[in-house]
Design a protein around this motif. Structure first.
Motif, PDB file in Angstrom:
ATOM      1  N   PHE A  64       0.817  -1.212   0.000  1.00 29.61           N
ATOM      2  CA  PHE A  64       0.000   0.000   0.000  1.00 29.61           C
ATOM      3  C   PHE A  64       0.850   1.261   0.000  1.00 29.61           C
ATOM      4  O   PHE A  64       0.482   2.257  -0.636  1.00 29.61           O
ATOM      5  N   LEU A  65       1.972   1.245   0.679  1.00 35.22           N
ATOM      6  CA  LEU A  65       2.857   2.403   0.673  1.00 35.22           C
ATOM      7  C   LEU A  65       3.339   2.695  -0.749  1.00 35.22           C
ATOM      8  O   LEU A  65       3.263   3.831  -1.230  1.00 35.22           O
ATOM      9  N   VAL A  66       3.813   1.680  -1.441  1.00 32.22           N
ATOM     10  CA  VAL A  66       4.306   1.863  -2.816  1.00 32.22           C
ATOM     11  C   VAL A  66       3.159   2.271  -3.740  1.00 32.22           C
ATOM     12  O   VAL A  66       3.329   3.168  -4.583  1.00 32.22           O
ATOM     13  N   SER A  67       2.006   1.656  -3.582  1.00 34.28           N
ATOM     14  CA  SER A  67       0.859   1.993  -4.425  1.00 34.28           C
ATOM     15  C   SER A  67       0.447   3.452  -4.233  1.00 34.28           C
ATOM     16  O   SER A  67       0.177   4.167  -5.207  1.00 34.28           O
ATOM     17  N   GLY A  68       0.389   3.889  -2.993  1.00 35.31           N
ATOM     18  CA  GLY A  68       0.024   5.279  -2.718  1.00 35.31           C
ATOM     19  C   GLY A  68       1.060   6.259  -3.229  1.00 35.31           C
ATOM     20  O   GLY A  68       0.718   7.302  -3.807  1.00 35.31           O
ATOM     21  N   LEU A  69       2.339   5.951  -3.043  1.00 31.00           N
ATOM     22  CA  LEU A  69       3.392   6.831  -3.535  1.00 31.00           C
ATOM     23  C   LEU A  69       3.354   6.948  -5.060  1.00 31.00           C
ATOM     24  O   LEU A  69       3.569   8.032  -5.615  1.00 31.00           O
ATOM     25  N   MET A  70       3.062   5.836  -5.736  1.00 33.23           N
ATOM     26  CA  MET A  70       2.974   5.877  -7.200  1.00 33.23           C
ATOM     27  C   MET A  70       1.825   6.766  -7.666  1.00 33.23           C
ATOM     28  O   MET A  70       1.932   7.414  -8.709  1.00 33.23           O
ATOM     29  N   LYS A  71       0.770   6.817  -6.900  1.00 30.63           N
ATOM     30  CA  LYS A  71      -0.345   7.697  -7.269  1.00 30.63           C
ATOM     31  C   LYS A  71       0.075   9.163  -7.175  1.00 30.63           C
ATOM     32  O   LYS A  71      -0.399   9.991  -7.946  1.00 30.63           O
ATOM     33  N   PHE A  72       0.953   9.495  -6.241  1.00 31.79           N
ATOM     34  CA  PHE A  72       1.447  10.867  -6.139  1.00 31.79           C
ATOM     35  C   PHE A  72       2.487  11.169  -7.218  1.00 31.79           C
ATOM     36  O   PHE A  72       2.569  12.284  -7.712  1.00 31.79           O
ATOM     37  N   VAL A  73       3.290  10.183  -7.572  1.00 32.22           N
ATOM     38  CA  VAL A  73       4.348  10.379  -8.566  1.00 32.22           C
ATOM     39  C   VAL A  73       3.770  10.451  -9.975  1.00 32.22           C
ATOM     40  O   VAL A  73       4.170  11.289 -10.782  1.00 32.22           O
ATOM     41  N   ASP A  74       2.831   9.573 -10.302  1.00 30.61           N
ATOM     42  CA  ASP A  74       2.266   9.481 -11.644  1.00 30.61           C
ATOM     43  C   ASP A  74       0.830   9.979 -11.627  1.00 30.61           C
ATOM     44  O   ASP A  74      -0.110   9.204 -11.486  1.00 30.61           O
TER      45      ASP A  74
END
Length: 123
Positions: free
Chosen positions: A15-25
């Motif tokens: 979930f951490l990686v998924s959430g961070l990817m939403k902010f990055v992309d």
């Protein structure tokens, strides 16, 4: 290492990686719009925020049961908005294949939730 700790670390990491990817992309916002998510810009931001915060809480193993609630709803929403159309359009096998990670995470989240009265499992 206790299995509950490992499950917290793994689920929190996802979930951490998924959430961070939403902010990055931020181009992923359009996918929320295409799925018909109401108020997609706001929902996208809050989903990303909850995924990052809850992921960090799970990794840190603090407020575990509070962090599980939004994650369970996020996974139910993911299944409803992204995978249910596959079921109605392409059939059960395509649905099961496409939703395997979502279903696994949902089962792990529910399993962690079911352990809420067994505090020693998380320490």
């Amino acid at each position: 290492m206790k299995p509950m700790k490992l499950i917290c670390y793994v689920v929190g990491f996802v979930f951490l990686v998924s959430g961070l990817m939403k902010f990055v992309d931020l181009s992923m916002v359009s996918s929320f719009e295409q799925m018909g998510v109401p108020l997609s810009n706001f929902v996208y931001f809050f989903v990303a925020l909850f995924e990052v915060m809850a992921g960090m809480l799970l990794i840190g193993r603090i407020f575990i049961h509070i962090s599980l609630i939004p994650l369970i709803f996020i996974m139910l929403g993911a299944l409803f908005f992204t995978k249910l159309p596959i079921l109605t359009g392409d059939g059960i096998f395509a649905f099961l294949f496409a939703s395997r990670l979502d279903l696994t995470l949902l089962i792990l989240l529910i399993f962690l939730w079911s352990q809420r009265n067994e505090k020693e499992a998380f320490t």
